[in-house]
Design a protein around this motif. Structure first.
Motif, PDB file in Angstrom:
ATOM      1  N   CYS A 299      -7.348   3.216  -6.284  1.00 12.19           N
ATOM      2  CA  CYS A 299      -8.720   2.446  -5.671  1.00 12.19           C
ATOM      3  C   CYS A 299      -7.548   1.532  -5.148  1.00 12.19           C
ATOM      4  O   CYS A 299      -7.239   1.006  -5.208  1.00 12.19           O
ATOM      5  CB  CYS A 299      -9.660   2.230  -6.882  1.00 12.19           C
ATOM      6  SG  CYS A 299     -10.924   1.121  -5.461  1.00 12.19           S
ATOM      7  N   ASP A 300      -8.641   1.969  -3.461  1.00 13.51           N
ATOM      8  CA  ASP A 300      -7.904   0.629  -2.523  1.00 13.51           C
ATOM      9  C   ASP A 300      -8.955  -0.447  -2.128  1.00 13.51           C
ATOM     10  O   ASP A 300     -10.129  -0.725  -1.839  1.00 13.51           O
ATOM     11  CB  ASP A 300      -7.857   1.423  -0.951  1.00 13.51           C
ATOM     12  CG  ASP A 300      -7.893   0.499   0.055  1.00 13.51           C
ATOM     13  OD1 ASP A 300      -7.073  -0.602  -0.688  1.00 13.51           O
ATOM     14  OD2 ASP A 300      -7.238   0.813   1.198  1.00 13.51           O
ATOM     15  N   CYS A 301      -8.022  -1.471  -2.592  1.00 15.90           N
ATOM     16  CA  CYS A 301      -9.584  -3.046  -3.071  1.00 15.90           C
ATOM     17  C   CYS A 301      -9.232  -4.084  -2.061  1.00 15.90           C
ATOM     18  O   CYS A 301      -9.561  -5.261  -1.546  1.00 15.90           O
ATOM     19  CB  CYS A 301      -8.588  -3.662  -3.996  1.00 15.90           C
ATOM     20  SG  CYS A 301      -9.122  -2.939  -5.781  1.00 15.90           S
TER      21      CYS A 301
ATOM     22  N   SER B 269       0.472  -0.912  -0.022  1.00 11.63           N
ATOM     23  CA  SER B 269      -0.060  -0.183   0.113  1.00 11.63           C
ATOM     24  C   SER B 269       0.976   1.419   0.089  1.00 11.63           C
ATOM     25  O   SER B 269       0.424   2.249  -0.395  1.00 11.63           O
ATOM     26  CB  SER B 269      -0.845   0.201   1.017  1.00 11.63           C
ATOM     27  OG  SER B 269      -1.692  -1.056   1.319  1.00 11.63           O
TER      28      SER B 269
ATOM     29  N   PRO C 225      -7.750  -1.554   4.605  1.00 10.62           N
ATOM     30  CA  PRO C 225      -7.689   0.014   3.883  1.00 10.62           C
ATOM     31  C   PRO C 225      -6.897   0.808   4.992  1.00 10.62           C
ATOM     32  O   PRO C 225      -6.773   0.346   5.822  1.00 10.62           O
ATOM     33  CB  PRO C 225      -8.963   0.260   3.809  1.00 10.62           C
ATOM     34  CG  PRO C 225     -10.529  -0.556   4.747  1.00 10.62           C
ATOM     35  CD  PRO C 225      -9.346  -1.901   4.896  1.00 10.62           C
TER      36      PRO C 225
ATOM     37  N   VAL D 163      -5.602   3.343   2.811  1.00 11.68           N
ATOM     38  CA  VAL D 163      -4.652   4.311   1.659  1.00 11.68           C
ATOM     39  C   VAL D 163      -6.110   6.160   2.553  1.00 11.68           C
ATOM     40  O   VAL D 163      -4.969   6.530   2.067  1.00 11.68           O
ATOM     41  CB  VAL D 163      -6.001   4.617   0.306  1.00 11.68           C
ATOM     42  CG1 VAL D 163      -6.408   5.381  -0.140  1.00 11.68           C
ATOM     43  CG2 VAL D 163      -4.452   2.793  -0.338  1.00 11.68           C
TER      44      VAL D 163
ATOM     45  N   SER E 187     -11.542   4.289  -0.821  1.00 11.52           N
ATOM     46  CA  SER E 187     -11.009   2.887   0.042  1.00 11.52           C
ATOM     47  C   SER E 187     -12.428   2.940   0.781  1.00 11.52           C
ATOM     48  O   SER E 187     -13.033   4.169   0.832  1.00 11.52           O
ATOM     49  CB  SER E 187      -9.841   3.793   0.395  1.00 11.52           C
ATOM     50  OG  SER E 187      -9.471   2.539   1.523  1.00 11.52           O
TER      51      SER E 187
END
Length: 348
Positions: free
Chosen positions: A136-138, A116, A143, A145, A175
């Motif tokens: 885009c924080d998948c 990240s 999470p 971001v 996110s």
């Protein structure tokens, strides 16, 4: 019931390169049972001929364990991945998100390797070149971001019920961290994780972007396959540390992307060394593992990023290191160089 037994047997068949089975991925489309004959229909989106071949063999092996099925037919319907034409030379495709020119996945087989941090800094580095960038924080379950960009805003929706991403320093961000309180865990099973991931990709107002970077969770599971079946990824960057335990999982990530026809843009070796004040380098996590692995896999080594206190501090303070040019940083320079190489490889 025989159909239930068939479904249960096929739930032991894994999608090649992934940890999840073909039934939970929704690839089993039909079961037909008649006197002396059993037929199952599987639908696969891939251009890798090894994938349907492996699924075909594994399905037959699983069904052979069930008595009295008679003649067994496994039909596999092969479709092109999203955004890809049927032409044999087209192996990377174009983005299926309107307005987004290039989609880059940043993945790792193992957690805790700084993926990240790398994704956030690559996004900032690309934005510094004048490109329009989204991140885009998948990683739904962890999470990060929101913290790395120092924002606790809550996204709004437009009149088309699309989520409006949070914007920080010109970078559009999405996110799960923007949707939940800091202490709230994400407790969702596979199908719900798939739905959230699809919404982040297809129901966010990304607008016009040169690059959309996807910060993937570690591993090779539900979310990774959902992504490659939802949009056409132009390339993947694999983050690892030099130690063998991380490289083992990095190989799995490379294999996973290869099986779904996603080009590997290169490896980034994070935490490559620590350099003390008097200039001596200490390879805390081993030495040269990322370089050797890149040579073995025949992919570029995009960067070797040293361990630096400012990298950690900047992330905790919501200011990725490449966006804070106040103090010299070898890590920031390595990340900027990696971003240039990635941009160059996507235009070549």
């Amino acid at each position: 019931m025989t159909a239930d037994l068939i479904k249960q047997a096929l739930s032991n068949v894994r999608y090649p390169g992934f940890s999840r089975d073909i039934v939970s991925f929704g690839l089993l489309k039909d079961i037909q049972i008649s006197s002396g004959h059993t037929r199952v229909l599987i639908e696969v989106q891939t251009k890798d001929p090894d994938v349907p071949e492996k699924i075909f063999k594994d399905c037959h092996a699983a069904l052979a364990e069930i008595p009295d099925l008679g003649e067994i037919t496994v039909d596999i319907e092969i479709k092109d991945p999203p955004g890809q034409s049927a032409g044999p030379a087209d192996t990377t495709g174009t983005s299926s998100i309107p307005g987004v020119k290039k989609i880059i996945a940043v993945g790792s087989g193992k957690g805790g390797v700084g993926k990240s941090t790398v994704a956030a800094n690559l996004a900032v580095a690309l934005a510094k070149t004048g490109a329009k960038v989204g991140l885009c924080d998948c990683d739904l379950y962890g999470p990060s971001v929101a913290m790395m960009f120092g924002s606790d805003e809550r996204p709004m929706a437009n009149d088309r019920d699309e989520i409006i991403p949070i914007e920080v320093d010109g970078i559009k961000l999405m996110s799960m961290g923007f949707l939940l309180e800091e202490r709230s865990p994400v407790i969702v099973r596979g199908p719900m994780a798939t739905r959230y991931t699809q919404q982040f990709l297809r129901q966010v107002e990304w607008g016009e972007l040169d690059y959309l970077i996807l910060d993937l969770p570690p591993g090779t599971g539900d979310i990774q396959l959902t992504i490659v079946q939802t949009v056409a990824v132009d390339g993947a960057v694999i983050v690892t540390t030099p130690q063998e335990v991380a490289l083992i999982d990095a190989r799995k990530a490379v294999s996973m992307f290869a099986k779904v026809n996603v080009r590997i843009l290169g490896l980034i070796e994070n935490m490559a060394w620590f350099e003390c004040d008097h200039g001596t380098r200490y390879p805390i996590f081993g030495e040269g593992g990322g370089k050797r692995e890149a040579e073995h896999l025949k992919v570029p080594l995009l960067a070797q990023i040293p361990i630096e206190l400012p990298v950690r501090e900047s992330g905790d303070q919501g200011r990725p290191i490449v966006g804070t040019p106040d103090a010299p940083s070898a890590a920031a320079e390595a990340l900027r160089d990696a971003a240039q190489k990635i941009a160059g490889s996507l235009t070549s």
